[in-house]
Design a protein around this motif. Structure first.
Motif, PDB file in Angstrom:
ATOM      1  N   LYS B  67     -31.932   6.631 -29.768  1.00 12.37           N
ATOM      2  CA  LYS B  67     -32.715   7.702 -30.389  1.00 12.37           C
ATOM      3  C   LYS B  67     -34.034   7.911 -29.654  1.00 12.37           C
ATOM      4  N   ASP B  68     -34.703   6.812 -29.270  1.00 11.55           N
ATOM      5  CA  ASP B  68     -35.994   6.943 -28.571  1.00 11.55           C
ATOM      6  C   ASP B  68     -35.834   7.688 -27.258  1.00 11.55           C
ATOM      7  N   VAL B  71     -35.334  11.442 -27.933  1.00 13.35           N
ATOM      8  CA  VAL B  71     -36.559  12.103 -28.379  1.00 13.35           C
ATOM      9  C   VAL B  71     -37.525  12.268 -27.210  1.00 13.35           C
ATOM     10  N   ALA B  72     -37.632  11.242 -26.354  1.00 13.59           N
ATOM     11  CA  ALA B  72     -38.565  11.326 -25.226  1.00 13.59           C
ATOM     12  C   ALA B  72     -38.243  12.523 -24.342  1.00 13.59           C
ATOM     13  N   GLY B  74     -36.724  15.170 -25.430  1.00 14.72           N
ATOM     14  CA  GLY B  74     -36.706  16.385 -26.255  1.00 14.72           C
ATOM     15  C   GLY B  74     -35.323  16.844 -26.667  1.00 14.72           C
ATOM     16  N   ILE B  75     -34.340  15.935 -26.636  1.00 17.01           N
ATOM     17  CA  ILE B  75     -32.946  16.339 -26.855  1.00 17.01           C
ATOM     18  C   ILE B  75     -32.582  16.276 -28.333  1.00 17.01           C
ATOM     19  N   PRO B  76     -32.217  17.420 -28.948  1.00 18.00           N
ATOM     20  CA  PRO B  76     -31.739  17.403 -30.326  1.00 18.00           C
ATOM     21  C   PRO B  76     -30.242  17.087 -30.346  1.00 18.00           C
ATOM     22  N   ARG B  98     -43.307  18.979 -37.507  1.00 19.10           N
ATOM     23  CA  ARG B  98     -43.705  19.038 -36.112  1.00 19.10           C
ATOM     24  C   ARG B  98     -42.553  19.584 -35.264  1.00 19.10           C
ATOM     25  N   ASP B 115     -38.879  17.708 -35.399  1.00 20.96           N
ATOM     26  CA  ASP B 115     -38.767  16.266 -35.645  1.00 20.96           C
ATOM     27  C   ASP B 115     -38.438  16.058 -37.123  1.00 20.96           C
ATOM     28  N   GLY B 119     -36.664   9.833 -36.976  1.00 29.27           N
ATOM     29  CA  GLY B 119     -36.314   9.362 -35.643  1.00 29.27           C
ATOM     30  C   GLY B 119     -35.447  10.296 -34.836  1.00 29.27           C
ATOM     31  N   ASN B 120     -35.263  11.542 -35.314  1.00 30.37           N
ATOM     32  CA  ASN B 120     -34.380  12.476 -34.614  1.00 30.37           C
ATOM     33  C   ASN B 120     -35.067  13.809 -34.354  1.00 30.37           C
TER      34      ASN B 120
END
Lengths: 93, 129
Positions: B67-68, B71-72, B74-76, B98, B115, B119-120
């Protein structure tokens, strides 16, 4: 300055800079989506990431981490010597 | 065969339930105790018999680095359909959500990315007619 020219020599990298000019501060995901949907450039995420690394090492792109996210910003400072060298002195003797 | 369930990995089921109902507007469908966790699903009020979303605990050791890393960059990993991305963007921003990507015209679709506080990153999309 050599790194700047090398970075600008690639059309995908120039398009990345165009897109950051349109909207500064994009994630890798957003940049990839814009490249494919607006420009038809279906580069892989890894390829775009590598292009960003080249632009970053030339100083044309800066990355900023905001909490858990990473955004990319354009930096035009490395282009100023080009203007000064060939355009800034025009008309002067 | 049809798709009846999709999952999001959430760091806290209770917090996730609040966000997915109070902010996103989904409704709780199933809430069954399963030891430490719950079988916790929500559905869209527009389609209560439709696909359920399972709010799955992200306790597996592989979940956090996965997940990190998403997110880093920017991938949904998950996408929901909305009628009007711009309206949802304004509504949700008013609730303090956000966004990592503002509403953007992607040709056949308008998308934005936010966000989910669990965490997603989630993408919302509006197909252009």
């Amino acid at each position: 300055m050599g790194d700047v020219f090398k970075a600008l020599a690639d059309p995908t990298r120039r398009t990345i800079l165009d897109e950051l000019t349109n909207r500064d501060g994009q994630t890798l995901f957003e940049l990839c989506a814009r490249l494919v949907s607006i420009h038809g450039l279906a580069s892989s995420r890894q390829a775009v990431s590598q292009h960003l690394d080249v632009l970053e090492s030339a100083g044309l792109v800066e990355t900023r981490r905001e909490g858990r996210y990473k955004f990319h910003y354009i930096n035009t400072k490395p282009l100023e010597p080009i203007v000064e060298r060939w355009l800034g002195k025009r008309g002067q003797t | 065969m049809r798709i009846n369930l999709a999952s999001v990995l959430v760091d806290d089921q209770e917090k996730a339930l609040r966000f997915y109902t109070d902010v996103l507007g989904f409704v709780k469908k199933h809430d069954i105790p399963m030891g430490d966790a719950r079988w916790l699903t929500v559905v869209s009020p527009e389609d209560p018999e439709g696909t359920e979303l399972l709010l799955e605990p992200s306790g597996h050791p592989a979940a956090k680095p996965f997940k990190d890393a998403l997110v880093a960059d920017g991938i949904p990993w998950t996408m929901f359909a909305v009628a009007d991305v711009h309206a949802e963007y304004e509504r949700m921003r008013g609730l303090g959500v956000r966004f990592t990507q503002e509403p953007t015209d992607m040709g056949t679709v308008i998308t934005a990315v936010f966000d989910d506080t669990c965490g997603n990153l989630i993408q919302i999309g509006q197909m252009k007619s």
